[in-house]
Design an enzyme around this catalytic site. Structure first.
Site, PDB file in Angstrom:
ATOM      1  N   CYS A  26       0.865  -1.182   0.000  1.00  0.00           N
ATOM      2  CA  CYS A  26       0.000   0.000   0.000  1.00  0.00           C
ATOM      3  C   CYS A  26       0.901   1.232   0.000  1.00  0.00           C
ATOM      4  O   CYS A  26       2.084   1.133   0.339  1.00  0.00           O
ATOM      5  CB  CYS A  26      -0.891  -0.005   1.246  1.00  0.00           C
ATOM      6  SG  CYS A  26      -2.267   1.160   1.118  1.00  0.00           S
ATOM      7  N   CYS A  49      -4.119   5.992   0.147  1.00  0.00           N
ATOM      8  CA  CYS A  49      -3.514   4.697  -0.176  1.00  0.00           C
ATOM      9  C   CYS A  49      -2.925   4.627  -1.580  1.00  0.00           C
ATOM     10  O   CYS A  49      -2.290   3.636  -1.940  1.00  0.00           O
ATOM     11  CB  CYS A  49      -4.557   3.588   0.000  1.00  0.00           C
ATOM     12  SG  CYS A  49      -5.104   3.444   1.713  1.00  0.00           S
ATOM     13  N   LYS A  53     -12.532  -5.184   2.012  1.00  0.00           N
ATOM     14  CA  LYS A  53     -11.990  -4.271   3.014  1.00  0.00           C
ATOM     15  C   LYS A  53     -12.916  -3.075   3.130  1.00  0.00           C
ATOM     16  O   LYS A  53     -13.024  -2.264   2.210  1.00  0.00           O
ATOM     17  CB  LYS A  53     -10.585  -3.822   2.604  1.00  0.00           C
ATOM     18  CG  LYS A  53      -9.962  -2.813   3.561  1.00  0.00           C
ATOM     19  CD  LYS A  53      -8.518  -2.530   3.193  1.00  0.00           C
ATOM     20  CE  LYS A  53      -7.913  -1.463   4.085  1.00  0.00           C
ATOM     21  NZ  LYS A  53      -6.515  -1.192   3.727  1.00  0.00           N
ATOM     22  N   ARG A 105     -11.321   7.520   3.498  1.00  0.00           N
ATOM     23  CA  ARG A 105     -11.057   6.500   2.489  1.00  0.00           C
ATOM     24  C   ARG A 105     -12.346   5.947   1.875  1.00  0.00           C
ATOM     25  O   ARG A 105     -12.320   4.893   1.240  1.00  0.00           O
ATOM     26  CB  ARG A 105     -10.260   5.348   3.104  1.00  0.00           C
ATOM     27  CG  ARG A 105      -8.955   5.745   3.757  1.00  0.00           C
ATOM     28  CD  ARG A 105      -7.977   4.583   3.732  1.00  0.00           C
ATOM     29  NE  ARG A 105      -6.950   4.604   4.754  1.00  0.00           N
ATOM     30  CZ  ARG A 105      -5.886   5.408   4.746  1.00  0.00           C
ATOM     31  NH1 ARG A 105      -5.729   6.293   3.774  1.00  0.00           N
ATOM     32  NH2 ARG A 105      -4.999   5.341   5.703  1.00  0.00           N
ATOM     33  N   LYS A 138     -12.279  -7.892   6.063  1.00  0.00           N
ATOM     34  CA  LYS A 138     -11.668  -7.018   7.062  1.00  0.00           C
ATOM     35  C   LYS A 138     -12.526  -5.799   7.303  1.00  0.00           C
ATOM     36  O   LYS A 138     -12.915  -5.177   6.318  1.00  0.00           O
ATOM     37  CB  LYS A 138     -10.295  -6.599   6.521  1.00  0.00           C
ATOM     38  CG  LYS A 138      -9.601  -5.547   7.324  1.00  0.00           C
ATOM     39  CD  LYS A 138      -8.363  -5.091   6.609  1.00  0.00           C
ATOM     40  CE  LYS A 138      -7.788  -3.926   7.393  1.00  0.00           C
ATOM     41  NZ  LYS A 138      -6.757  -3.244   6.715  1.00  0.00           N
TER      42      LYS A 138
HETATM   43  C1  PBG Z   1      -3.418   0.217   4.831  1.00  0.00           C
HETATM   44  C2  PBG Z   1      -4.005  -0.662   5.864  1.00  0.00           C
HETATM   45  C3  PBG Z   1      -4.858  -0.328   6.943  1.00  0.00           C
HETATM   46  C4  PBG Z   1      -4.992  -1.484   7.718  1.00  0.00           C
HETATM   47  C5  PBG Z   1      -4.272  -2.480   7.090  1.00  0.00           C
HETATM   48  N1  PBG Z   1      -3.693  -1.967   5.934  1.00  0.00           N
HETATM   49  C6  PBG Z   1      -5.415   0.952   7.389  1.00  0.00           C
HETATM   50  C7  PBG Z   1      -6.366   1.697   6.563  1.00  0.00           C
HETATM   51  O1  PBG Z   1      -6.919   1.225   5.578  1.00  0.00           O
HETATM   52  O2  PBG Z   1      -6.524   2.850   6.914  1.00  0.00           O
HETATM   53  C8  PBG Z   1      -5.765  -1.583   9.003  1.00  0.00           C
HETATM   54  C9  PBG Z   1      -5.334  -2.670   9.919  1.00  0.00           C
HETATM   55  C10 PBG Z   1      -5.861  -2.559  11.304  1.00  0.00           C
HETATM   56  O3  PBG Z   1      -6.650  -1.674  11.669  1.00  0.00           O
HETATM   57  O4  PBG Z   1      -5.466  -3.406  12.114  1.00  0.00           O
HETATM   58  N2  PBG Z   1      -4.170   0.507   3.757  1.00  0.00           N
END
Ligand code: PBG
Length: 305
Positions: A98, A108, A176, A198, A229
């Site tokens: 990322c 991102c 996600k 985001r 997630k």
């Molecule tokens: C990066 C990313 C994020 C997480 C994993 N990869 C944060 C986001 O999207 O802001 C979150 C992981 C967590 O909260 O444990 N893009």
């Protein structure tokens, strides 16, 4: 079977540049951010604990609007993975792919000019592909694109194959969701967006249809593992993905879920391990094959006790 075995557990870890750094992450009690040298010591303990897989996150003060440090050889992820795979070939090393820890705007991917944080798809895919190839070159066993730009799985897969890394596996952040549960992580990785949020590229938390469509397209584009997630508020999504698709499924028990359990236990509201057992049984029951969790070391310790 309502428990994950250690081989199905992935431990996320945080790296930063410099040396001699082991600093506590205040938003995530009990976790640390390491410089490469310090992490290599920690890796001894991780390997000895019986945890088999780690998911590596980098962070850096070297930020610009294109996030170019993400794919630099000097990046803490690349430096660390290289040595790690030499010393601990038994650990499966997965890397998060990322740009958010390397862009000065904290988004991102690379943004189009304009007021709204909107990603430039072509430029972002190109940068993600370069980042993934740099991780594979350092020795990562599996890369995990998480920027949520459309086509990221296909672009990364294609670049890996072209550069001679067809053996490198790919775990996709497919479902996600744009979630408040990422709060503690963004402080840990110094990756919060400076302006806007985001929601333009992560999924609406009400939209299961889109999440399932994303899983389907990621599989077509070459994902070896798909992910849902966060985990807890999305058990129904985990179940549905499991029922509809025949592929390895990972659930990410994210930072907010971790810190809730920890902070509640510290406040004497519940017993930490009872709470963790109950939550993990639920995630397993919903159908996850793999669990990504910050509790990994604690679980390993308990299994051996
Ligand atoms: C990066 C990313 C994020 C997480 C994993 N990869 C944060 C986001 O999207 O802001 C979150 C992981 C967590 O909260 O444990 N893009």
């Amino acid at each position: 079977m309502q428990a994950f075995s250690l081989k199905d557990i992935i431990y996320p870890v945080f790296l930063k540049e410099g040396s001699g750094v082991k600093e506590e992450i205040r938003s995530m009690p009990g976790l640390y951010r390491f410089s490469s040298d310090e992490f290599l010591k920690e890796a001894e303990a991780i390997a000895a604990s019986g945890v088999k897989s780690i998911l590596v996150f980098g962070s850096s003060s070297k930020k610009n609007s294109f996030g170019t440090f993400a794919y630099s050889e000097e990046n803490p992820v690349n430096i660390t993975v290289k040595t790690l795979k030499k010393n601990h070939s038994e650990l499966t090393v997965m890397t998060d792919v990322c740009l958010c820890a390397y862009t000065d705007h904290g988004h991102c991917g690379i943004l189009k000019d304009g007021t709204k944080p909107e990603m430039d798809q072509g430029k972002t895919l190109n940068a993600l592909a370069k980042t993934a190839v740099s991780h594979a070159r350092a020795g990562a066993d599996c890369v995990s694109p998480s920027a949520m730009v459309k086509g990221q799985v296909g672009a990364v897969r294609e670049a890996l194959d072209k550069e001679g890394f067809s053996h490198t596996r790919l775990m996709a952040y497919s479902a996600k969701f744009a979630s408040s549960f990422y709060g503690p992580f963004r402080r840990a990785a110094d990756s919060a967006p400076k302006k806007g949020d985001r929601s333009g590229y992560q999924l609406d938390f009400r939209d299961t249809e889109k999440a399932l469509a994303r899983v389907e397209s990621d599989i077509k584009e070459g994902a070896d593992i798909v992910m849902v997630k966060p985990a807890l508020a999305y058990l129904d999504v985990i179940k549905e993905v499991k029922e509809k698709f025949n592929i390895k499924l990972a659930a990410y028990n994210v930072s907010g879920e971790y810190s809730m359990v920890k902070n509640g236990a510290r406040a004497g509201l519940w017993e930490e391990w009872k709470m963790i057992d109950e939550i993990f049984a639920g995630i397993k029951r919903a159908g996850a094959d793999i669990l990504i969790t910050y509790h990994a070391l604690g679980i390993a310790k308990r299994i051996h006790e």
